[in-house]
Design an enzyme around this catalytic site. Structure first.
Site, mmCIF file in Angstrom:
data_model
loop_
_atom_site.group_PDB
_atom_site.id
_atom_site.type_symbol
_atom_site.label_atom_id
_atom_site.label_comp_id
_atom_site.label_asym_id
_atom_site.label_seq_id
_atom_site.Cartn_x
_atom_site.Cartn_y
_atom_site.Cartn_z
ATOM 1 N N LYS A 125 0.840 -1.214 0.000
ATOM 2 C CA LYS A 125 0.000 0.000 0.000
ATOM 3 C C LYS A 125 0.873 1.262 0.000
ATOM 4 C CE LYS A 125 -1.686 1.568 4.113
ATOM 5 N NZ LYS A 125 -1.418 2.995 4.389
ATOM 6 N N ASN A 126 1.874 1.283 0.861
ATOM 7 C CA ASN A 126 2.651 2.510 1.024
ATOM 8 C C ASN A 126 3.600 2.773 -0.147
ATOM 9 O OD1 ASN A 126 1.329 2.935 3.373
ATOM 10 N ND2 ASN A 126 3.061 2.519 4.739
ATOM 11 N N ARG B 38 -5.008 10.689 4.469
ATOM 12 C CA ARG B 38 -3.851 11.568 4.586
ATOM 13 C C ARG B 38 -2.943 11.492 3.355
ATOM 14 N NH1 ARG B 38 -0.296 14.175 7.921
ATOM 15 N NH2 ARG B 38 1.764 13.805 7.109
ATOM 16 N N CYS C 218 -4.627 12.636 13.142
ATOM 17 C CA CYS C 218 -5.330 11.363 13.018
ATOM 18 C C CYS C 218 -5.128 10.586 14.303
ATOM 19 C CB CYS C 218 -4.858 10.587 11.805
ATOM 20 S SG CYS C 218 -3.241 9.893 12.010
ATOM 21 N N ARG D 168 0.714 14.534 13.015
ATOM 22 C CA ARG D 168 1.063 14.355 11.601
ATOM 23 C C ARG D 168 1.078 15.669 10.822
ATOM 24 N NH1 ARG D 168 -0.962 8.520 9.601
ATOM 25 N NH2 ARG D 168 0.995 8.651 8.475
ATOM 26 N N ASP E 227 4.587 20.331 7.606
ATOM 27 C CA ASP E 227 5.507 21.462 7.414
ATOM 28 C C ASP E 227 6.697 21.104 6.523
ATOM 29 O OD1 ASP E 227 6.026 19.782 9.686
ATOM 30 O OD2 ASP E 227 7.626 21.139 10.278
ATOM 31 N N ASP F 29 5.072 0.862 12.163
ATOM 32 C CA ASP F 29 3.888 0.161 11.650
ATOM 33 C C ASP F 29 3.807 -1.299 12.094
ATOM 34 O OD1 ASP F 29 3.027 2.446 10.454
ATOM 35 O OD2 ASP F 29 3.406 1.820 8.392
ATOM 36 N N ARG G 290 -8.252 -0.533 5.438
ATOM 37 C CA ARG G 290 -7.424 0.484 4.783
ATOM 38 C C ARG G 290 -6.100 -0.107 4.308
ATOM 39 N NH1 ARG G 290 -5.619 4.408 8.484
ATOM 40 N NH2 ARG G 290 -4.324 4.814 6.681
HETATM 41 C C1 UD1 Z 1 4.538 6.929 6.262
HETATM 42 C C2 UD1 Z 1 3.688 5.692 6.141
HETATM 43 C C3 UD1 Z 1 3.188 5.249 7.506
HETATM 44 C C4 UD1 Z 1 4.356 5.085 8.465
HETATM 45 C C5 UD1 Z 1 5.222 6.340 8.484
HETATM 46 C C6 UD1 Z 1 6.480 6.183 9.315
HETATM 47 C C7 UD1 Z 1 2.692 5.972 3.954
HETATM 48 C C8 UD1 Z 1 1.448 6.154 3.165
HETATM 49 N N1 UD1 Z 1 2.560 5.982 5.291
HETATM 50 O O1 UD1 Z 1 3.693 7.955 6.784
HETATM 51 O O2 UD1 Z 1 2.502 4.005 7.350
HETATM 52 O O3 UD1 Z 1 3.860 4.837 9.752
HETATM 53 O O4 UD1 Z 1 5.627 6.684 7.145
HETATM 54 O O5 UD1 Z 1 7.224 5.102 8.887
HETATM 55 O O6 UD1 Z 1 3.752 5.771 3.401
HETATM 56 N N2 UD1 Z 1 6.391 14.925 10.322
HETATM 57 C C9 UD1 Z 1 6.515 16.282 10.564
HETATM 58 N N3 UD1 Z 1 6.360 17.149 9.509
HETATM 59 C C10 UD1 Z 1 6.090 16.720 8.239
HETATM 60 C C11 UD1 Z 1 5.977 15.318 8.010
HETATM 61 C C12 UD1 Z 1 6.137 14.439 9.072
HETATM 62 O O7 UD1 Z 1 6.743 16.704 11.678
HETATM 63 O O8 UD1 Z 1 5.963 17.548 7.329
HETATM 64 C C13 UD1 Z 1 6.510 13.967 11.459
HETATM 65 C C14 UD1 Z 1 5.192 13.223 11.699
HETATM 66 O O9 UD1 Z 1 4.321 13.971 12.505
HETATM 67 C C15 UD1 Z 1 5.679 11.973 12.368
HETATM 68 C C16 UD1 Z 1 7.038 11.717 11.715
HETATM 69 O O10 UD1 Z 1 7.416 12.952 11.106
HETATM 70 O O11 UD1 Z 1 5.881 12.172 13.745
HETATM 71 C C17 UD1 Z 1 7.019 10.621 10.661
HETATM 72 O O12 UD1 Z 1 6.131 10.963 9.636
HETATM 73 P P1 UD1 Z 1 6.377 10.533 8.123
HETATM 74 O O13 UD1 Z 1 7.675 9.797 7.995
HETATM 75 O O14 UD1 Z 1 6.163 11.720 7.264
HETATM 76 O O15 UD1 Z 1 5.204 9.505 7.894
HETATM 77 P P2 UD1 Z 1 4.164 9.484 6.741
HETATM 78 O O16 UD1 Z 1 4.838 9.742 5.434
HETATM 79 O O17 UD1 Z 1 2.985 10.295 7.102
#
Ligand code: UD1
Length: 426
Positions: free
Chosen positions: A22-23, A92, A116, A121, A124, A305, A397
């Protein structure tokens, strides 16, 4: 809302083929918006999140079909870069469309995906990355509009190796003028898969899988066919389920190298694991040993995960284990549900102290998010008696009909769907 009813206590046994990731599929589907024409993506699982992504693409003017595990997209008629708020809020991962739509149309409007169940999440890093490439960003309440006549390559350092931000910036940079370097990039296998897909279409990206990714902008991309990688989290979920039920399971279509940290942890609990090419065999007949400390961190460390799933195994282990969650602040919601089943777990800020018990007991529990739901299914399979898992839409999902997948391994698991008032027996 559907429920799963599980008669626990039976070891899983047999062979299973793992679904596509999925990811990996979600950003790849978004990346298709960078090209004009027909693209075929294979091994795309039938999941709620994929349905939502395809609905958004249709809303933007794309033609999209999902037959078996293959998605056929025609992006020639794509006419909009405005993602409706209602669809944006359903998932998301719609955020992945920002980079590609901005690169193709010079503008994109999205809405804050919001927090969520597992944490705040923020986005920025996505926004500052696109700004570094030359995008102007206007925020008005939850509406975010981005404009850029022409994106230009830049040196971008991520304060945290965010998976989504790395992918979004990569996609936007593909059609930018000049060279983009992303340092402290996330290293997840899904990012390598996105690089392979984009390069297959003619992009020039190197470095995915390391912490520095370099993208040399190209004028245009050419449509292609592509197959996404196997889902490492579904693989890991089945491996833990096999261990927790003290079963013997063979998993086909896996990437064992993507699961090194889980394999290491499972072996430490005493589970036997054999790897042969893309096949993983998992088996154990004895009570797992506890593990003093597991910490979730960005890849290649232990994945957040799989945190809730491995906690079920630790809940049944001989001894005390500590599980520390460093990625998402709200990811211990399964703990209260596991307690209803007899688990002894205490949460102290970002750590869970798990005192193993010799048995879990069936109960009615609620899936609060995708992976927490998967953990409750594993607990139900391992428990004595009947477990009812409510709010199964969270599990849908990320797992393609989980009851059928586990049913093939001998699990006694039935879906009850109140809409049709039918039980669906695998
Ligand atoms: C992806 C995966 C999710 C997995 C996660 C971490 C997908 C669709 N989802 O989510 O299943 O749990 O990676 O391995 O691929 N953060 C910020 N600012 C940002 C972006 C992220 O502060 O702009 C923080 C988030 O709040 C969180 C951390 O970074 O605490 C990790 O988030 P991120 O690696 O971005 O996860 P996702 O891409 O949302």
């Amino acid at each position: 809302m559907d429920k799963l009813v599980i008669e626990g206590g039976k070891p899983l046994s047999g062979t299973i083929v793992i679904q596509g990731a999925k990811n990996a599929a979600l950003p790849i589907l978004a990346a298709c918006m960078l090209v004009e024409g027909k693209v075929t993506i294979d091994q795309v699982p039938k999941l709620l999140d994929i349905d939502v992504m395809l609905n958004i693409l249709r809303e933007l003017g794309c033609r999209a079909e999902h037959e078996d595990q293959t998605v056929l997209l025609d992006t020639s008629s794509l006419h909009s870069s405005h993602i409706p708020e209602a669809l944006m809020r359903q998932m998301r991962s719609s955020i992945f469309l920002m980079g590609p739509l901005l690169a193709r149309f010079g503008e994109v409007t999205i809405y804050q995906p919001g927090g969520c169940a597992i944490g705040e999440r923020k986005i920025d890093l996505h926004l500052s990355g696109l700004q570094a490439l030359g995008a102007e960003i206007e925020e008005d309440g939850s509406r975010i509009a981005c404009y850029a006549k022409k994106l230009r390559g830049a040196e971008i350092h991520l304060d945290f190796p965010s998976v989504g931000a790395t992918e979004n910036i990569m996609m936007a940079a593909v059609l930018a003028e000049g060279l983009t370097t992303i340092s402290n990039a996330a290293r997840e296998p899904e990012i390598q898969d996105l690089q392979h897909f984009l390069n297959r279409m003619g992009a020039k990206i190197i470095g995915a899988g390391t912490d520095t990714i370099t993208v040399e902008g190209v004028e245009r991309l050419t449509p292609c066919n592509y197959q996404v990688i196997p889902d490492r989290i579904v693989t890991g979920t089945v491996m833990v389920a096999a261990a927790a039920t003290r079963g013997q399971v063979t998993l086909l279509n896996t990437c064992p190298s993507h699961l090194t940290s889980l394999i290491h942890v499972l072996r430490r609990t005493g589970v036997q694991i054999a790897v042969d090419g893309d096949i993983i065999k998992v088996g154990t007949a004895s009570r797992p040993k506890s593990i003093d400390r597991i910490v979730t961190s960005p890849y290649p460390a232990f994945p957040t995960d799989l945190q809730s799933q491995i906690m079920v195994l630790l809940a049944l282990a001989d001894g005390v284990s500590i599980m520390k969650e460093t990625i998402f602040e709200g990811r211990f919601k399964h703990v209260d549900e596991l307690a209803r089943m007899g688990a002894d777990i205490r949460v102290d800020l970002s750590s869970a102290i798990v005192r193993g018990v010799s048995r879990l007991y069936g109960a009615t529990v609620e899936a609060t998010d995708l992976r927490a739901g998967a953990a409750l299914v594993i607990a139900g399979l391992a428990a004595q008696g009947k477990t009812v898992v409510e709010q199964v839409h969270h599990i849908d999902r990320g797992y393609d009909r989980i009851e059928e997948m586990l049913g093939r391994l001998g699990a006694r698991i039935t879906r009850f769907s109140p809409i049709t008032n039918n039980t669906i027996v695998p």
